[in-house]
Each structure stands twice: as structure tokens, then as C-alpha cells.
Scaffold this motif. Structure first.
Motif, PDB file in Angstrom:
ATOM      1  N   VAL A 136       0.869  -1.176   0.000  1.00 16.34           N
ATOM      2  CA  VAL A 136       0.000   0.000   0.000  1.00 16.34           C
ATOM      3  C   VAL A 136       0.899   1.217   0.000  1.00 16.34           C
ATOM      4  CG1 VAL A 136      -1.720   1.323   1.281  1.00 16.34           C
ATOM      5  CG2 VAL A 136      -1.867  -1.183   1.201  1.00 16.34           C
ATOM      6  N   ASN A 137       0.742   2.078  -0.979  1.00 12.42           N
ATOM      7  CA  ASN A 137       1.655   3.196  -1.170  1.00 12.42           C
ATOM      8  C   ASN A 137       0.972   4.545  -0.946  1.00 12.42           C
ATOM      9  OD1 ASN A 137       4.136   1.910  -1.966  1.00 12.42           O
ATOM     10  ND2 ASN A 137       3.126   1.345  -3.879  1.00 12.42           N
ATOM     11  N   PRO A 138       1.773   5.549  -0.652  1.00 15.35           N
ATOM     12  CA  PRO A 138       1.229   6.911  -0.607  1.00 15.35           C
ATOM     13  C   PRO A 138       1.004   7.428  -2.015  1.00 15.35           C
ATOM     14  CG  PRO A 138       3.606   6.979  -0.333  1.00 15.35           C
ATOM     15  CD  PRO A 138       3.225   5.528  -0.367  1.00 15.35           C
ATOM     16  N   ASN A 139       0.352   8.553  -2.109  1.00 17.01           N
ATOM     17  CA  ASN A 139       0.289   9.285  -3.378  1.00 17.01           C
ATOM     18  C   ASN A 139       1.668   9.934  -3.565  1.00 17.01           C
ATOM     19  OD1 ASN A 139       0.021  11.526  -5.211  1.00 17.01           O
ATOM     20  ND2 ASN A 139      -2.201  11.369  -4.994  1.00 17.01           N
ATOM     21  N   PHE A 140       2.465   9.376  -4.469  1.00 18.81           N
ATOM     22  CA  PHE A 140       3.856   9.821  -4.573  1.00 18.81           C
ATOM     23  C   PHE A 140       3.983  11.273  -5.039  1.00 18.81           C
ATOM     24  CE2 PHE A 140       4.608   5.172  -4.779  1.00 18.81           C
ATOM     25  CZ  PHE A 140       5.548   5.077  -3.758  1.00 18.81           C
ATOM     26  N   VAL A 141       3.050  11.720  -5.863  1.00 21.75           N
ATOM     27  CA  VAL A 141       3.094  13.115  -6.319  1.00 21.75           C
ATOM     28  C   VAL A 141       2.869  14.056  -5.133  1.00 21.75           C
ATOM     29  CG1 VAL A 141       1.963  14.847  -7.763  1.00 21.75           C
ATOM     30  CG2 VAL A 141       2.414  12.550  -8.679  1.00 21.75           C
ATOM     31  N   LYS A 142       1.824  13.774  -4.349  1.00 20.70           N
ATOM     32  CA  LYS A 142       1.549  14.619  -3.189  1.00 20.70           C
ATOM     33  C   LYS A 142       2.645  14.502  -2.135  1.00 20.70           C
ATOM     34  CE  LYS A 142      -3.480  14.830  -3.642  1.00 20.70           C
ATOM     35  NZ  LYS A 142      -4.803  14.530  -3.010  1.00 20.70           N
ATOM     36  N   LEU A 143       3.189  13.297  -1.995  1.00 20.24           N
ATOM     37  CA  LEU A 143       4.280  13.100  -1.041  1.00 20.24           C
ATOM     38  C   LEU A 143       5.470  13.989  -1.397  1.00 20.24           C
ATOM     39  CD1 LEU A 143       5.482  11.425   1.348  1.00 20.24           C
ATOM     40  CD2 LEU A 143       6.350   9.840  -0.382  1.00 20.24           C
ATOM     41  N   GLU A 165       5.445  16.706  -3.149  1.00 19.92           N
ATOM     42  CA  GLU A 165       5.070  18.110  -2.959  1.00 19.92           C
ATOM     43  C   GLU A 165       5.063  18.483  -1.480  1.00 19.92           C
ATOM     44  OE1 GLU A 165       2.275  18.484  -6.971  1.00 19.92           O
ATOM     45  OE2 GLU A 165       1.337  18.171  -5.000  1.00 19.92           O
ATOM     46  N   THR A 166       4.695  17.544  -0.621  1.00 18.78           N
ATOM     47  CA  THR A 166       4.709  17.805   0.817  1.00 18.78           C
ATOM     48  C   THR A 166       6.116  18.120   1.309  1.00 18.78           C
ATOM     49  OG1 THR A 166       2.791  16.374   1.152  1.00 18.78           O
ATOM     50  CG2 THR A 166       4.133  16.846   3.077  1.00 18.78           C
ATOM     51  N   PHE A 167       7.099  17.437   0.739  1.00 19.42           N
ATOM     52  CA  PHE A 167       8.498  17.704   1.078  1.00 19.42           C
ATOM     53  C   PHE A 167       8.997  19.036   0.499  1.00 19.42           C
ATOM     54  CE2 PHE A 167       8.932  13.043   1.847  1.00 19.42           C
ATOM     55  CZ  PHE A 167       9.628  13.098   3.048  1.00 19.42           C
ATOM     56  N   GLY A 168       8.303  19.533  -0.503  1.00 20.36           N
ATOM     57  CA  GLY A 168       8.760  20.743  -1.192  1.00 20.36           C
ATOM     58  C   GLY A 168       9.413  20.463  -2.519  1.00 20.36           C
ATOM     59  N   ALA A 169       9.359  19.210  -2.979  1.00 21.03           N
ATOM     60  CA  ALA A 169       9.880  18.840  -4.291  1.00 21.03           C
ATOM     61  C   ALA A 169       8.761  18.933  -5.327  1.00 21.03           C
ATOM     62  CB  ALA A 169      10.446  17.419  -4.244  1.00 21.03           C
ATOM     63  N   THR A 170       9.134  18.793  -6.580  1.00 20.28           N
ATOM     64  CA  THR A 170       8.152  18.747  -7.656  1.00 20.28           C
ATOM     65  C   THR A 170       7.713  17.302  -7.861  1.00 20.28           C
ATOM     66  OG1 THR A 170       9.126  20.654  -8.769  1.00 20.28           O
ATOM     67  CG2 THR A 170       7.763  19.191 -10.105  1.00 20.28           C
ATOM     68  N   GLY A 171       6.413  17.067  -7.880  1.00 21.47           N
ATOM     69  CA  GLY A 171       5.880  15.731  -8.112  1.00 21.47           C
ATOM     70  C   GLY A 171       5.086  15.698  -9.399  1.00 21.47           C
ATOM     71  N   ILE A 172       5.323  14.660 -10.222  1.00 27.99           N
ATOM     72  CA  ILE A 172       4.645  14.522 -11.514  1.00 27.99           C
ATOM     73  C   ILE A 172       4.242  13.063 -11.683  1.00 27.99           C
ATOM     74  CG2 ILE A 172       4.832  14.821 -14.020  1.00 27.99           C
ATOM     75  CD1 ILE A 172       7.202  16.709 -13.518  1.00 27.99           C
ATOM     76  N   GLN A 173       3.068  12.815 -12.227  1.00 26.85           N
ATOM     77  CA  GLN A 173       2.696  11.465 -12.611  1.00 26.85           C
ATOM     78  C   GLN A 173       2.753  11.355 -14.133  1.00 26.85           C
ATOM     79  OE1 GLN A 173      -1.394   9.398 -12.484  1.00 26.85           O
ATOM     80  NE2 GLN A 173      -0.406   8.674 -10.589  1.00 26.85           N
ATOM     81  N   ALA A 174       3.365  10.273 -14.617  1.00 28.95           N
ATOM     82  CA  ALA A 174       3.498  10.046 -16.058  1.00 28.95           C
ATOM     83  C   ALA A 174       2.932   8.668 -16.377  1.00 28.95           C
ATOM     84  CB  ALA A 174       4.967  10.131 -16.474  1.00 28.95           C
ATOM     85  N   GLN A 175       1.789   8.626 -17.056  1.00 27.85           N
ATOM     86  CA  GLN A 175       1.093   7.359 -17.285  1.00 27.85           C
ATOM     87  C   GLN A 175       1.594   6.624 -18.515  1.00 27.85           C
ATOM     88  OE1 GLN A 175      -2.099   6.321 -15.697  1.00 27.85           O
ATOM     89  NE2 GLN A 175      -2.664   8.123 -14.519  1.00 27.85           N
ATOM     90  N   THR A 176       2.344   7.281 -19.385  1.00 26.93           N
ATOM     91  CA  THR A 176       2.812   6.671 -20.632  1.00 26.93           C
ATOM     92  C   THR A 176       4.263   7.086 -20.884  1.00 26.93           C
ATOM     93  OG1 THR A 176       2.185   8.561 -22.013  1.00 26.93           O
ATOM     94  CG2 THR A 176       0.475   6.879 -21.610  1.00 26.93           C
TER      95      THR A 176
END
Length: 542
Positions: A480-487, A489-500
Motif C-alpha cells: 500500500v503506497n502513498p500518493n507519490f506526487v503529493k508526497l 510536494e509535501t516535502f517541497g519537491a516537484t511531483g509529476i505522474q506520467a502514465q505513458t
């Protein structure tokens, strides 16, 4: 000469050897050291992490990316124990890493009083994971100890070393040295052995060159040798890039395996040759020439027909000079290599299209000198035999240690010492969470690493083995994983999801323009198994 504290003497040694960053976590046993470091920040900058494992992996990444000594500093007991995965990896991949560890007061060592962070035989633990380790027991020995540490780091086979300093010794003073630089230990080369090696290679019909990280400083000589002999240059993991992957003679392990059956002379340079000897097999029709700076490697796995104990860079030019006047043409061998490479390239595309779709994007967007950090994940396994590498030290892998979760922190260390070179670290969702806290380190120190997470919500490789080998009885592998994009961003990094793959390309382009860390999540399912091309069968029997 003015007396200096033990802390300052150790800093002097690191500064003189051009160690610019100290990856570290402070603590009470090392307070006097960090107080001294405060005044030396312009010479040796403290890069503090969120976990000792992160500090050690960052030092490892910096050492692998540069080939020069790098250092970390942690507290004793649980602090040094937390670094052991990274130390064992540094040992496996021949990385010159200095472990600087605190210790309880010297008068209490070994007494079992139960002092803070006390463990039994801390120095013995360190010695088991390093090439050399010593404790500074009095300030007068500090200068000699740091000089000896760097001599070990810069001579012979590069591997980690350790220094342990008791809490009460840091501030004590003694006279330092004028220099902490040691002369390189020179090796005498046996001229007769080089002559014999040249003769065997010149007479060979189907010679092969196998390189490991011990040949990483010899790319020019390796290229010359390969072209003289029309011989394939076979590399696995950290030997990749010694010969540019675009060269007709550059081969990954499956290509080498396909050529192994007919090979009559192999010259192994700075490599254990372990997969070939223990996996592919050897017989009486194969001659092995082994060049290594480590005598124990020459004697391991049954030895070789001709063992040359020397620095590879001191021998290869001489061997090439001796081959030239007695060499023969091998045009058929070149054609054979091209046919095998072409056949396997088609197989890779047919079998591993999903992985290659992502790997091709990474390769196309990463500059030629960009650094790729391999991980223990399905994309990583395929990268070891399909990912083109153009320069040495640009494909970093754990070697035989296989330390899951190393990628993020190792990538941060590589990026710190290569600020003008893009670094991309890949990971699965399982491995990424091992050091996820170091996103905070990346943000705090403005380290622009691009981290790509291939998320299948599982320890995917273990799950596959359970499914295939144990009738689908999977256990302890779903995640079970966190939402990595939001995670991110919570740290102050840029989060992006790439589906393809196309979205991954866009995300990498964004990351390359970014001045801070970028985390890219790629949701994925089960990838085709790479293992038939990683664990290759025996084809020669003695």
C-alpha cells in the motif's frame, strides 16, 4: 609546528585530498568534530541527511560518479550500523569511501557499561565491511591514521576504509603533518607475462575482452585492444561505458554469452569473471588471461591460465604494442558479432517492449554524459543489457550486492559532485520507500535529482518468483503506497505522474529545467520477466 586537534587533522587530510562534501549526521559523541567543522565550512561542506544510511549512500554515489575518495561521518553504535548496507555496496563496487565514525570514550570501550550507542566490537564490524579500518587511540596517531586511510583509498584496489574516533579524542591536540598525500604504490610488471598474453591473443581465432570496474580508467587502451583483435568487449553493470555502446564491438552479457562457446582466449580486465566461470562454464579449449590489481581475485574461482598482478593501465598499452607486429585479421569475427547483436536487439524489442519504451525515453532525454542510477526493479534489470552507455561512470549499479533501495540517496550523492550533469535515478515503489526521507535532504540542499518510481504496488520481482515457483502462493509482497506526487510536494519537491512513455518524456524535460528535486511516478503493471537474459545457462563444461 602548532598543535591541532584530532578533528582538525582529519579535516586537513580530507581537504588536501579535495573532498568537498562531508555527508553526515551529527550527534553527541562527535560534537567536538562538528564544532571544528563549523570553522571549515568553505573547505569541507557538511551535507546533513535524514538517516545515516542516506549519508553513506550519498558518499557512495559521489565516489562512483567521480572515482575519487568521498566521505561520510556518523555517530557510533546504531549510527554506524545504519550505514552498513551502503558500506557493503561500496565494497562490492570498488568505491573509495571513507567512513568516519564516532565512538564512546576510549577508557570505556569494551567494558560493557551500557553507555549511549555502545555496541560490542564496533571496529571489528567496520573491518569486515572495508579494505582497512583503524581506531585513533591518541591524538598523536591522528596524522598517520588519516594519511594511511587515504593511501588505502588511492592505491591498489579502491574500496571503502574506516576510521573510528572515541569521543574524548576529537578535541585533543597533536602536531600534524606537512602533507597527507601518499605516493602511489607502484607495481612491477612481469614482462614475460605480458609477452605471453600478447602471443596468445595474437594467435587467437575468437578472442574476447571482458571488463569490470577495474578497467574503468582504461577506455582508450580497451578500445585499441578490441579493435586490434576484432574482439567483443563484454561488460556487465559498472563496466558499461568503458567502450561506448555504439561501438560495433561493445557487447552486453547476452551477446557475450552467445559468443562464449567459440571463444578460445578471453582476457579479463578488472573483473571477477564470476558469471562466465561459475555460470557460462569453461573447458580445456579456453585460455583465460586475467589482469587485476587484487591478487586475491586472480586466485579466486580456480585461477587463470595466465595471471597478471598489475594496474590495468600499466599493462594494456604494452600488450597492444606486442600484439601489433604478430597479429592476424579476424573479419569473420566482426561479422559474427554484428549478426548476434542484431538478432538480440530484435529479441529485446519483442520480449521487453514495455520496459524499452520507458528506457528509450530516458536514454533519449539524458545527455551523453548524464548519469543513470540502476535499481533493483524490473526496468533496472532490463537496463543492464539494453541501456546504451556512452561514457564510464555514467551507469551506476549496486554490483553483486543488490542493495534494494539504494537509488535515491546514491543519486543525490552523484548529483552533488556532478552539478552540471543531469542524474536520473530509477526505483520501484518498494525500493523507493527505503530512503524516501532523503527527499527532504534534496530539497534542503537544492539537489536537482530526477527520481523515477515505477509503481506496481508490490515487491514485483519477489511476487513474480512466488507466482512462478510456488504455484501462485504469494505472501508479503503486495504494498500500500502513498500518493507519490503529493508526497513529493509535501516535502517541497516537484511531483509529476506520467502514465505513458510520452508523458514520461514530458516529465523528464520538466525535471531537466528544474532547479530542485523532481519525483516522477509511473504507474505500471507486471512487466515481462528479464531473467532468461540475466541468469544465462552453462554452455561449456570442463
Amino acid at each position: 609546528m602548532k598543535k591541532r586537534s584530532t578533528a582538525d587533522i582529519l579535516i586537513d587530510g580530507m581537504v588536501e585530498h579535495e573532498v568537498r562534501y562531508l555527508f553526515c549526521l551529527p550527534g553527541v559523541q562527535n560534537d567536538d568534530f562538528f564544532d571544528a567543522l563549523y570553522d571549515r565550512d568553505s573547505e569541507l561542506k557538511a551535507i546533513h541527511t535524514r538517516h545515516e544510511q542516506g549519508a553513506a549512500y550519498m558518499a557512495l554515489g559521489a565516489a562512483m560518479a567521480t572515482g575519487t575518495p568521498q566521505a561520510f561521518c556518523v555517530v557510533p553504535g546504531p549510527g554506524i550500523l545504519n550505514t552498513t548496507a551502503a558500506l557493503s555496496t561500496a565494497f562490492a563496487v570498488n568505491a573509495p569511501v571513507l567512513s568516519l565514525a564516532g565512538q564512546i570514550p576510549s577508557h570505556a570501550i569494551g567494558k560493557g557499561h551500557g553507555l549511549l550507542h555502545e555496541i560490542p566490537d564496533q571496529l571489528g564490524i567496520t573491518k569486515g565491511l572495508t579494505k582497512w579500518a583503524e581506531r585513533i587511540t591518541q591524538p598523536e596517531s591522528a596524522s598517520k591514521t588519516i594519511k594511511n586511510a587515504f593511501r588505502e583509498l588511492t592505491s591498489g584496489r579502491p574500496r571503502p576504509v574506516g576510521i573510528e574516533v572515541p569521543q574524548n579524542i576529537w578535541a585533543q591536540k597533536s602536531v600534524g603533518l606537512d602533507t597527507y598525500i601518499s605516493q602511489k604504490i607502484e607495481m612491477e610488471v612481469d614482462e614475460d607475462s605480458l609477452k605471453q598474453a600478447a602471443l596468445w591473443l595474437a594467435e587467437a581465432t575468437n578472442p574476447m575482452v571482458v571488463v569490470g570496474s577495474g578497467a574503468i580508467e582504461c577506455q582508450r587502451e580497451i578500445k585499441r585492444l578490441a579493435e586490434l583483435l576484432s574482439a567483443p568487449v563484454v561488460a556487465f553493470r559498472n563496466g558499461k561505458g568503458i567502450l561506448d555502446s555504439r561501438h560495433d564491438l561493445a557487447c552486453a552479457m547476452p551477446e557475450g554469452h552467445a559468443l562464449w562457446h567459440d571463444t578460445d582466449v578471453v582476457i579479463a580486465i578488472g573483473t571477477r569473471l564470476q558469471p562466465q566461470r561459475m555460470g557460462w562454464g569453461i573447458d580445456n579449449d579456453l585460455r583465460i588471461i586475467h589482469i587485476d590489481i587484487d591478487q586475491t581475485e586472480l586466485e579466486r574461482n580456480g585461477g587463470a591460465d595466465l595471471e597478471i598482478h598489475a594496474y590495468a593501465q600499466d599493462t594494456l598499452s604494452i600488450i597492444c604494442d606486442k600484439i601489433e607486429p604478430i597479429n592476424k585479421k579476424r573479419d569473420v569475427r566482426i561479422d559474427q558479432i554484428k549478426i548476434i547483436k542484431s538478432r538480440l536487439a530484435k529479441e529485446y524489442q519483442n520480449k521487453f517492449g514495455p520496459q524499452l519504451a520507458y528506457l528509450n525515453v530516458i536514454r533519449e532525454e539524458l545527455p551523453e554524459d548524464g548519469i543513470f542510477i540502476d535499481e533493483l526493479t524490473q526496468i533496472g534489470y532490463v537496463s543492464r543489457f539494453t541501456f546504451p552507455v556512452y561514457k564510464p561512470r555514467t551507469f551506476l549499479s549496486t554490483g553483486y550486492q543488490g542493495t534494494l533501495g539504494w537509488g535515491l540517496a546514491t543519486g543525490l550523492g552523484a548529483q552533488m559532485v556532478k552539478p552540471n550533469v543531469p542524474v536520473i535515478s530509477i526505483a520501484g515503489d518498494g525500493g523507493f520507500m527505503y530512503n524516501v526521507q532523503e527527499i527532504a535532504t534534496a530539497v534542503q540542499h537544492k539537489i536537482p535529482l530526477i527520481s523515477i518510481i515505477f509503481n506496481d504496488n508490490a515487491f514485483g520481482n519477489v511476487k513474480r518468483m512466488q507466482q512462478e515457483n510456488f504455484n501462485g502462493r504469494t505472501i508479503a509482497t503486495d504494498l500500500v503506497n502513498p500518493n507519490f506526487v503529493k508526497l513529493a510536494e509535501t516535502f517541497g519537491a516537484t511531483g509529476i505522474q506520467a502514465q505513458t512513455p510520452d508523458k514520461l518524456r514530458e516529465a523528464i524535460k520538466t525535471g531537466l529545467r528544474n532547479n530542485g528535486p523532481v519525483v516522477i511516478e509511473v504507474p505500471c503493471g507486471t512487466f515481462p520477466s528479464p531473467w532468461d537474459y540475466v541468469i544465462l545457462p552453462k554452455i561449456r563444461v570442463s
